[in-house]
Design a protein around this motif. Structure first.
Motif, short mmCIF file in Angstrom:
data_model
loop_
_atom_site.label_atom_id
_atom_site.label_comp_id
_atom_site.label_asym_id
_atom_site.label_seq_id
_atom_site.Cartn_x
_atom_site.Cartn_y
_atom_site.Cartn_z
N LEU A 97 0.85 -1.19 0.00
CA LEU A 97 0.00 0.00 0.00
C LEU A 97 0.88 1.24 0.00
O LEU A 97 1.86 1.30 0.75
CB LEU A 97 -0.88 0.05 1.26
CG LEU A 97 -2.09 -0.84 1.34
CD1 LEU A 97 -1.70 -2.28 1.52
CD2 LEU A 97 -2.98 -0.40 2.46
N ALA A 98 0.53 2.20 -0.82
CA ALA A 98 1.19 3.51 -0.82
C ALA A 98 0.08 4.54 -0.59
O ALA A 98 -0.86 4.61 -1.38
CB ALA A 98 1.91 3.76 -2.13
N ARG A 99 0.21 5.27 0.50
CA ARG A 99 -0.83 6.25 0.86
C ARG A 99 -0.23 7.64 0.96
O ARG A 99 0.86 7.82 1.47
CB ARG A 99 -1.43 5.92 2.22
CG ARG A 99 -2.08 4.59 2.30
CD ARG A 99 -2.67 4.42 3.67
NE ARG A 99 -2.94 3.04 3.98
CZ ARG A 99 -3.90 2.65 4.79
NH1 ARG A 99 -4.64 3.53 5.39
NH2 ARG A 99 -4.09 1.38 5.04
N SER A 100 -0.99 8.59 0.51
CA SER A 100 -0.62 9.99 0.65
C SER A 100 -1.04 10.45 2.04
O SER A 100 -2.19 10.28 2.43
CB SER A 100 -1.33 10.81 -0.43
OG SER A 100 -0.96 12.15 -0.34
N THR A 101 -0.09 10.99 2.80
CA THR A 101 -0.38 11.50 4.13
C THR A 101 0.11 12.93 4.24
O THR A 101 0.79 13.43 3.33
CB THR A 101 0.31 10.66 5.23
OG1 THR A 101 1.73 10.88 5.16
CG2 THR A 101 0.00 9.17 5.09
N LEU A 102 -0.18 13.60 5.33
CA LEU A 102 0.31 14.96 5.53
C LEU A 102 1.83 15.01 5.60
O LEU A 102 2.44 16.00 5.25
CB LEU A 102 -0.28 15.56 6.81
CG LEU A 102 -1.78 15.83 6.76
CD1 LEU A 102 -2.27 16.32 8.11
CD2 LEU A 102 -2.12 16.83 5.67
N GLU A 103 2.45 13.92 6.06
CA GLU A 103 3.91 13.88 6.17
C GLU A 103 4.58 13.47 4.87
O GLU A 103 5.79 13.51 4.76
CB GLU A 103 4.33 12.90 7.28
CG GLU A 103 3.94 13.34 8.68
CD GLU A 103 2.48 13.03 9.01
OE1 GLU A 103 1.95 12.03 8.50
OE2 GLU A 103 1.88 13.80 9.77
N GLY A 104 3.83 13.01 3.89
CA GLY A 104 4.40 12.52 2.63
C GLY A 104 3.77 11.19 2.28
O GLY A 104 2.61 10.94 2.58
N LEU A 105 4.54 10.33 1.66
CA LEU A 105 4.03 9.02 1.28
C LEU A 105 4.36 7.98 2.35
O LEU A 105 5.46 7.95 2.88
CB LEU A 105 4.65 8.56 -0.04
CG LEU A 105 4.16 9.26 -1.28
CD1 LEU A 105 4.89 8.73 -2.51
CD2 LEU A 105 2.67 9.10 -1.46
N ASP A 106 3.39 7.13 2.62
CA ASP A 106 3.56 6.02 3.54
C ASP A 106 3.46 4.75 2.70
O ASP A 106 2.43 4.51 2.06
CB ASP A 106 2.48 6.05 4.62
CG ASP A 106 2.58 4.88 5.58
OD1 ASP A 106 3.71 4.49 5.92
OD2 ASP A 106 1.53 4.35 5.97
#
Length: 144
Positions: A97-106
């Protein structure tokens, strides 16, 4: 508009995810529905669910809810999901899984607990992470 007038930055995921092939696995990009189907099964693995802090409800119903949520995120292009297919079995054994978060990509590699301690996360996750590093972009969001 100057850079100082920007409020935040949001990591944008690429829209066309490729397939990756490793020695033991094929890492296949999945659309919202196939991602939901795979994650619905995968997240019902109790040992795996216990390791996921973002999975609040560690039940079959909780797995269905999380799988549905991730499929919505895929449709909204804020999450990408790849299925990990083991060549020897021709079967899905996990997901990246690659998720866009406030800190960047997870980026997170998940695999069924029966396949733990076999180096799957590294082998299947690294090509995805390297590709994302080259192809993800940052969009500056104007301040309100």
């Amino acid at each position: 508009m100057s850079y100082q007038e920007m409020k935040a930055s949001v990591e944008l995921l690429p829209t066309q995810a490729p397939k990756f092939e490793t020695e033991r696995f094929v890492v296949v990009p999945l659309g919202p529905e196939p991602a939901r189907d795979l994650l619905n099964v995968l997240l019902q693995d109790e040992l795996l669910a216990e390791q996921l802090p973002w999975m609040v409800e560690k039940t079959a119903d909780g797995a269905r809810k999380e799988a549905f949520l991730i499929s919505l995120q895929c449709a909204a292009e804020t999450t990408l999901v790849w299925g990990i297919v083991e060549r020897a079995r021709s079967a899905y054994i996990g997901a990246v899984l690659a998720r866009s978060t406030l800190e960047g990509l997870d980026v997170e590699a998940l695999c069924a607990s029966q396949f733990w301690n076999r180096g799957i996360a590294d082998e299947a996750g690294w090509p995805v992470a390297e590709w994302l590093e080259e192809h993800a972009s940052v969009e500056l969001v104007p301040a309100d």
